[in-house]
Motif scaffolding. Structure first.
Motif, mmCIF file in Angstrom:
data_model
loop_
_atom_site.group_PDB
_atom_site.id
_atom_site.type_symbol
_atom_site.label_atom_id
_atom_site.label_comp_id
_atom_site.label_asym_id
_atom_site.label_seq_id
_atom_site.Cartn_x
_atom_site.Cartn_y
_atom_site.Cartn_z
ATOM 1 N N LYS A 11 -20.383 -19.207 -10.350
ATOM 2 C CA LYS A 11 -20.052 -20.629 -10.243
ATOM 3 C C LYS A 11 -19.334 -20.913 -8.919
ATOM 4 O O LYS A 11 -19.597 -21.918 -8.260
ATOM 5 C CB LYS A 11 -19.184 -21.047 -11.440
ATOM 6 N N LYS A 12 -18.445 -20.006 -8.535
ATOM 7 C CA LYS A 12 -17.713 -20.162 -7.270
ATOM 8 C C LYS A 12 -18.689 -20.140 -6.091
ATOM 9 O O LYS A 12 -18.576 -20.942 -5.165
ATOM 10 C CB LYS A 12 -16.683 -19.039 -7.139
ATOM 11 N N ASN A 13 -19.671 -19.231 -6.129
ATOM 12 C CA ASN A 13 -20.661 -19.152 -5.048
ATOM 13 C C ASN A 13 -21.544 -20.390 -4.999
ATOM 14 O O ASN A 13 -21.833 -20.911 -3.922
ATOM 15 C CB ASN A 13 -21.517 -17.896 -5.192
ATOM 16 N N VAL A 14 -21.971 -20.872 -6.161
ATOM 17 C CA VAL A 14 -22.781 -22.091 -6.220
ATOM 18 C C VAL A 14 -21.991 -23.249 -5.620
ATOM 19 O O VAL A 14 -22.508 -24.001 -4.788
ATOM 20 C CB VAL A 14 -23.215 -22.414 -7.671
ATOM 21 N N ASN A 15 -20.745 -23.390 -6.025
ATOM 22 C CA ASN A 15 -19.910 -24.470 -5.500
ATOM 23 C C ASN A 15 -19.732 -24.355 -3.987
ATOM 24 O O ASN A 15 -19.753 -25.364 -3.281
ATOM 25 C CB ASN A 15 -18.544 -24.493 -6.192
ATOM 26 N N LYS A 16 -19.565 -23.133 -3.497
ATOM 27 C CA LYS A 16 -19.380 -22.952 -2.051
ATOM 28 C C LYS A 16 -20.642 -23.345 -1.289
ATOM 29 O O LYS A 16 -20.565 -23.977 -0.236
ATOM 30 C CB LYS A 16 -18.984 -21.519 -1.720
ATOM 31 N N VAL A 17 -21.809 -22.985 -1.799
ATOM 32 C CA VAL A 17 -23.070 -23.365 -1.152
ATOM 33 C C VAL A 17 -23.176 -24.890 -1.084
ATOM 34 O O VAL A 17 -23.477 -25.462 -0.037
ATOM 35 C CB VAL A 17 -24.290 -22.762 -1.891
ATOM 36 N N ILE A 18 -22.921 -25.555 -2.205
ATOM 37 C CA ILE A 18 -23.024 -27.020 -2.258
ATOM 38 C C ILE A 18 -21.992 -27.668 -1.349
ATOM 39 O O ILE A 18 -22.315 -28.591 -0.593
ATOM 40 C CB ILE A 18 -22.909 -27.517 -3.714
ATOM 41 N N GLN A 19 -20.762 -27.195 -1.403
ATOM 42 C CA GLN A 19 -19.717 -27.782 -0.555
ATOM 43 C C GLN A 19 -20.008 -27.560 0.926
ATOM 44 O O GLN A 19 -19.781 -28.452 1.750
ATOM 45 C CB GLN A 19 -18.336 -27.224 -0.931
ATOM 46 N N THR A 20 -20.540 -26.385 1.270
ATOM 47 C CA THR A 20 -20.913 -26.123 2.663
ATOM 48 C C THR A 20 -21.992 -27.104 3.097
ATOM 49 O O THR A 20 -21.901 -27.706 4.171
ATOM 50 C CB THR A 20 -21.402 -24.668 2.842
ATOM 51 N N ALA A 21 -23.007 -27.285 2.257
ATOM 52 C CA ALA A 21 -24.086 -28.227 2.586
ATOM 53 C C ALA A 21 -23.523 -29.637 2.777
ATOM 54 O O ALA A 21 -23.910 -30.347 3.715
ATOM 55 C CB ALA A 21 -25.147 -28.218 1.492
ATOM 56 N N LYS A 22 -22.596 -30.034 1.919
ATOM 57 C CA LYS A 22 -22.044 -31.382 1.999
ATOM 58 C C LYS A 22 -21.210 -31.605 3.266
ATOM 59 O O LYS A 22 -21.059 -32.742 3.706
ATOM 60 C CB LYS A 22 -21.233 -31.708 0.748
ATOM 61 N N THR A 23 -20.690 -30.536 3.851
ATOM 62 C CA THR A 23 -19.934 -30.709 5.104
ATOM 63 C C THR A 23 -20.848 -31.138 6.245
ATOM 64 O O THR A 23 -20.364 -31.621 7.264
ATOM 65 C CB THR A 23 -19.185 -29.427 5.535
ATOM 66 N N TYR A 24 -22.153 -30.966 6.070
ATOM 67 C CA TYR A 24 -23.117 -31.360 7.105
ATOM 68 C C TYR A 24 -23.616 -32.791 6.933
ATOM 69 O O TYR A 24 -24.433 -33.255 7.722
ATOM 70 C CB TYR A 24 -24.304 -30.395 7.126
ATOM 71 N N ARG A 25 -23.154 -33.511 5.893
ATOM 72 C CA ARG A 25 -23.583 -34.896 5.683
ATOM 73 C C ARG A 25 -23.444 -35.690 6.976
ATOM 74 O O ARG A 25 -22.435 -35.600 7.669
ATOM 75 C CB ARG A 25 -22.731 -35.578 4.627
ATOM 76 N N GLY A 26 -24.467 -36.467 7.257
ATOM 77 C CA GLY A 26 -24.442 -37.287 8.464
ATOM 78 C C GLY A 26 -24.938 -36.577 9.712
ATOM 79 O O GLY A 26 -25.180 -37.221 10.729
#
Length: 165
Positions: free
Chosen positions: A38-53
Motif C-alpha cells: 500500500k505504501k508503494n502504491v501510494n508513493k507511485v501515485i503521489q509521485t505521478a501527482k507531483t507532475y500535474r501541470g
C-alpha cells in the motif's frame, strides 16, 4: 502409557506450538507485506501527482515536458520498479488485469491512433469510486492531468491494464 507414547505426546505438543508459531509469523509477515504494498502504491501515485501541470512533450522525461510513458517510468522508478521506456513495451510487462478488477496503482493502456489494438497511450489508476475510475496521464493537449476511464473519449480506446506490484 509407555515411554514412546509420552515422548510422542511431547513432540506432538511441540509440533502444535511450532505450527502455531509459523502461522502467526506468516500472518504478521503478510500484514507487513500488505502495508509495504500500500505504501508503494501510494508513493507511485503521489509521485505521478507531483507532475500535474507538466506540459506534454513527446520523448520528454522531465518537468520541462514529458510523455505518458515517462510519467509511468518516473513514477514507478520511485519505488524501485524499472519499466521499459515506451507505453507499448510497458503494456507487455506485469500481470494482466481485467478492467473490472482494477485497483489503485494499476496501469491502463489505450489505442489512440488508427489501429484499434496498438497501444499508444498509458496512465496510472489513482482512484476507484462512485464516479468511476480516475487515472493520471500526460495528455498531448493538457499535459499531466487526471481523467475518468469511463468518459466518452477514453472508454472506447481502452486496450488493456497491467499490474506491476
Amino acid at each position: 502409557m509407555n515411554i514412546s507414547q509420552i515422548n510422542a505426546s511431547k513432540y506432538c505438543h511441540w509440533g502444535r506450538f511450532f505450527l502455531i508459531f509459523i502461522l502467526t509469523a506468516s500472518l504478521a509477515s503478510c500484514s507487513a507485506s500488505k502495508k509495504a504494498h500500500k505504501k508503494n502504491v501510494n508513493k507511485v501515485i503521489q509521485t505521478a501527482k507531483t507532475y500535474r501541470g507538466t506540459p506534454y512533450r513527446y520523448g520528454g522525461t522531465s518537468r520541462a515536458g514529458m510523455d505518458c510513458s515517462a510519467l509511468l517510468y518516473l513514477s514507478f522508478e520511485s519505488v524501485g520498479i524499472q519499466l521499459p521506456r515506451t507505453s507499448e513495451a510497458q503494456s507487455k510487462v506485469g500481470k494482466n488485469v481485467p478492467k473490472g478488477k482494477l485497483v489503485e496503482g494499476d496501469v491502463v493502456f489505450f489505442a489512440t491512433g488508427k489501429r484499434k489494438n496498438k497501444v499508444t497511450h498509458a496512465g496510472i489508476v489513482t482512484e476507484i469510486g462512485r464516479n468511476g475510475i480516475q487515472f493520471i496521464h500526460s495528455s498531448s493537449s493538457l499535459g499531466v492531468t487526471e481523467d475518468n476511464l469511463y468518459n466518452t473519449y477514453w472508454h472506447p480506446r481502452f486496450v488493456r491494464a497491467r499490474r506491476y506490484f
